[in-house]
Design an enzyme around this catalytic site. Structure first.
Site, PDB file in Angstrom:
ATOM      1  CG  LEU A 144      -1.483   9.559   4.700  1.00 28.05           C
ATOM      2  CD1 LEU A 144       0.016   9.323   4.832  1.00 28.05           C
ATOM      3  CD2 LEU A 144      -1.760  10.946   4.125  1.00 28.05           C
ATOM      4  N   GLY A 145      -4.109   6.250   2.810  1.00 30.63           N
ATOM      5  CA  GLY A 145      -4.403   5.337   1.711  1.00 30.63           C
ATOM      6  C   GLY A 145      -4.377   3.907   2.198  1.00 30.63           C
ATOM      7  CD1 TRP A 146      -7.726   2.685   1.375  1.00 30.35           C
ATOM      8  CD2 TRP A 146      -7.667   0.658   0.428  1.00 30.35           C
ATOM      9  NE1 TRP A 146      -8.728   2.634   0.431  1.00 30.35           N
ATOM     10  CE2 TRP A 146      -8.722   1.401  -0.146  1.00 30.35           C
ATOM     11  CE3 TRP A 146      -7.450  -0.653  -0.003  1.00 30.35           C
ATOM     12  CZ2 TRP A 146      -9.533   0.880  -1.152  1.00 30.35           C
ATOM     13  CZ3 TRP A 146      -8.274  -1.168  -1.000  1.00 30.35           C
ATOM     14  CH2 TRP A 146      -9.301  -0.400  -1.568  1.00 30.35           C
TER      15      TRP A 146
ATOM     16  CE  LYS B 281       2.980  -1.096   2.628  1.00 33.10           C
ATOM     17  NZ  LYS B 281       3.431  -1.052   1.249  1.00 33.10           N
TER      18      LYS B 281
ATOM     19  CG  PHE C  53       0.430  -6.417   0.656  1.00 33.86           C
ATOM     20  CD1 PHE C  53       0.142  -6.088  -0.652  1.00 33.86           C
ATOM     21  CD2 PHE C  53       1.027  -7.646   0.916  1.00 33.86           C
ATOM     22  CE1 PHE C  53       0.444  -6.957  -1.698  1.00 33.86           C
ATOM     23  CE2 PHE C  53       1.339  -8.520  -0.119  1.00 33.86           C
ATOM     24  CZ  PHE C  53       1.042  -8.171  -1.432  1.00 33.86           C
TER      25      PHE C  53
ATOM     26  CG  ASP D  54       3.066  -2.792  -9.361  1.00 34.48           C
ATOM     27  OD1 ASP D  54       2.591  -2.688 -10.511  1.00 34.48           O
ATOM     28  OD2 ASP D  54       2.354  -2.787  -8.349  1.00 34.48           O
TER      29      ASP D  54
HETATM   30  P1  ATP Z   1      -0.512  -2.436  -2.953  1.00 36.43           P
HETATM   31  O1  ATP Z   1      -1.776  -3.230  -2.927  1.00 36.43           O
HETATM   32  O2  ATP Z   1      -0.528  -1.359  -4.001  1.00 36.43           O
HETATM   33  O3  ATP Z   1       0.753  -3.248  -2.945  1.00 36.43           O
HETATM   34  P2  ATP Z   1       0.263  -1.662  -0.283  1.00 36.43           P
HETATM   35  O4  ATP Z   1      -0.620  -2.258   0.805  1.00 36.43           O
HETATM   36  O5  ATP Z   1       1.605  -2.251  -0.483  1.00 36.43           O
HETATM   37  O6  ATP Z   1      -0.548  -1.590  -1.590  1.00 36.43           O
HETATM   38  P3  ATP Z   1       1.214   1.051  -0.647  1.00 36.43           P
HETATM   39  O7  ATP Z   1       0.964   1.016  -2.105  1.00 36.43           O
HETATM   40  O8  ATP Z   1       2.627   1.097  -0.197  1.00 36.43           O
HETATM   41  O9  ATP Z   1       0.425  -0.120   0.099  1.00 36.43           O
HETATM   42  O10 ATP Z   1       0.461   2.303   0.005  1.00 36.43           O
HETATM   43  C1  ATP Z   1      -0.944   2.464  -0.140  1.00 36.43           C
HETATM   44  C2  ATP Z   1      -1.288   3.932  -0.362  1.00 36.43           C
HETATM   45  O11 ATP Z   1      -0.905   4.707   0.787  1.00 36.43           O
HETATM   46  C3  ATP Z   1      -0.540   4.581  -1.509  1.00 36.43           C
HETATM   47  O12 ATP Z   1      -1.181   4.364  -2.741  1.00 36.43           O
HETATM   48  C4  ATP Z   1      -0.535   6.052  -1.090  1.00 36.43           C
HETATM   49  O13 ATP Z   1      -1.799   6.648  -1.382  1.00 36.43           O
HETATM   50  C5  ATP Z   1      -0.401   5.982   0.418  1.00 36.43           C
HETATM   51  N1  ATP Z   1       1.011   6.090   0.805  1.00 36.43           N
HETATM   52  C6  ATP Z   1       1.924   5.096   0.813  1.00 36.43           C
HETATM   53  N2  ATP Z   1       3.133   5.522   1.205  1.00 36.43           N
HETATM   54  C7  ATP Z   1       3.004   6.842   1.465  1.00 36.43           C
HETATM   55  C8  ATP Z   1       3.911   7.882   1.916  1.00 36.43           C
HETATM   56  N3  ATP Z   1       5.188   7.617   2.168  1.00 36.43           N
HETATM   57  N4  ATP Z   1       3.423   9.133   2.056  1.00 36.43           N
HETATM   58  C9  ATP Z   1       2.113   9.397   1.796  1.00 36.43           C
HETATM   59  N5  ATP Z   1       1.220   8.480   1.363  1.00 36.43           N
HETATM   60  C10 ATP Z   1       1.635   7.214   1.210  1.00 36.43           C
HETATM   61 MG    MG Z   2       2.633  -2.991  -2.136  1.00 33.27          MG
END
Ligand code: ATP
Ligand code: MG
Ligand code: MG
Length: 402
Positions: free
Chosen positions: A27-29, A50, A32, A152
């Protein structure tokens, strides 16, 4: 980053937590983690998994995020407060180490996707209102009930509530969840976000148009951007940088464009920093452009450009505020004027909305009346999320001019 201490490599069909969750597609990244759509075989629902990097600092950060997400979930049993919920969490051992995994409710695309999808033209104000109500509900919950700062808030960290309902979605009923690792070529899992679906439709139309032109045919008129079928409810996500109001110690918080003046000046901060980011986000939804996009220039820094842009739009910063921060002396003289950017081009929010973004006068005036108090240089004067929710602009359901 797929090495010891880094991301965990996932293949479609991989199972987690003793076979309970099956990975469907990415879905994304972020910095972290990687986030995967997974099928929960226990509840027959889709979730977002996640998977944190495994090095100790990431484990530490995940524990902190889990603690905050747990408080959010426990105190909102009806799931009506517009902040993402934690379903579960567990550890997963892989070749790169031990990864903490957060099981989150599955949400849709971010509102940044929505802004892009709409070709940066700005979203209809009634829809902006609906999204603003959700974001403020979430902020009010975090601030007043949990005493947590997000730090943020920005379009990327606000996700639409996915309208893709497993029982009603035709795509999903045709494509059952993947339950084991497929052989040969990998295709994505079932749940598809609405915007993503629309982007694919758009790509197909573009190809069809080129083909028609090659054939000498008359190209179809450019289709109007259709936002039907998108649910404008949304939720706040990414609590990785959130902190308790009494534990706010980090000096540099927030993403540049959404950063409040008291953070730049290092005057101390609290809940009002999220309100500033909220106003910047609402502006971006309505116009398609960032409210402040500072750049360093000859003889001045990005911070100074940022302060100048703020004053051009919001008027001169009160002297008391300008000279009151730990970094004030770097930017302001003792009269409260910027040292290195002398000539400011003053405008006002409603003029900008009318002249640059072609808002009808009434819409511009009403939207500016809503946003301007939230952009007060003095954080003490900014309305709280709870107060914003009472504003007449949010109570309106129709704009006269559409
Ligand atoms: P950052 O570097 O922004 O802190 P992170 O590793 O903490 O990133 P998140 O921002 O929580 O990760 O999630 C990364 C991506 O995953 C989000 O931008 C979104 O596209 C997708 N994502 C996160 N949570 C969800 C969810 N509950 N449902 C669907 N997609 C999600
Ligand atoms: Mg984050
Ligand atoms: Mg993020």
């Amino acid at each position: 980053s797929y090495r010891k201490g880094g991301y965990h490599a996932v293949r479609i069909g991989d199972s987690f937590a003793g076979g309970r969750f099956i990975a469907q597609r990415k879905l994304g990244w972020g910095q972290f983690s990687t986030v995967w759509l997974a099928y929960d075989t226990q509840t027959s629902k889709y979730v977002a998994l996640k998977i944190q990097k495994s090095a100790p600092e990431f484990v530490q950060a995940a524990l902190h995020e889990i603690e905050i997400l747990s408080a959010i979930t426990e105190n909102d049993p009806k799931n009506e407060k517009c902040v993402v919920q934690l379903v579960d969490h567990f550890k997963h051992r892989g070749p790169n180490g031990q990864h903490l995994c957060m099981v989150l409710e599955f949400l849709g695309d971010s509102i940044l996707h929505l802004i892009r999808y709409n070709r940066y033209k700005g979203i209809n104000l009634n829809k902006v209102r609906e999204m603003c109500r959700c974001i403020l509900t979430g902020l009010d919950y975090l601030h007043r009930e949990l005493r947590i700062l997000h730090t943020d808030l920005k379009p990327e960290n606000i996700l639409l509530v996915s309208t893709v309902n497993p029982s009603k979605d035709p795509i999903r009923s045709k494509t059952p969840p993947i339950l084991e690792r497929p052989e040969g070529s990998l295709t994505g899992g079932a749940a598809v976000n609405v915007i993503e679906k629309k982007l694919k439709q758009r790509a197909r139309r573009a190809v069809a148009k080129i083909a028609a032109e090659r054939r000498g045919g008359v190209p179809e008129p450019k289709p109007e951007r259709c936002l039907d079928g998108i649910d404008f409810r949304c939720k706040i996500v990414d609590l990785g940088n959130a902190c308790g109001a009494d534990k706010a110690v980090a000096e540099e918080i927030q993403t540049r464009q959404y950063r409040a003046p008291e953070v730049i000046l290092q005057s101390g901060y609290s809940f009002p920093v999220d309100m500033w980011s909220f106003a910047c986000t609402a502006f971006e939804l309505a116009t398609g452009e960032m409210m402040f996009a500072p750049k360093p220039g000859p003889g001045f820094s990005e911070d100074e450009d940022h302060l100048a842009l703020m004053m051009e739009l919001l008027g001169k910063m009160p002297r008391k505020i300008a000279i009151g921060g730990g970094r004030s002396k770097d930017y302001f003289d003792r009269h409260g004027d910027l040292k290195r950017i002398r000539r400011l081009k003053h405008s006002s929010l409603s003029r900008l909305l009318i002249d640059k973004f072609k808002f009808p006068e009434t819409d511009a005036r009403e939207f500016a009346e809503f946003l301007t108090p939230i952009l007060d240089f003095d954080p003490e004067n900014r309305p709280t999320a709870q107060q914003c929710l009472q504003h007449p602009w949010l109570r309106q359901t129709e704009t006269k001019t559409g």
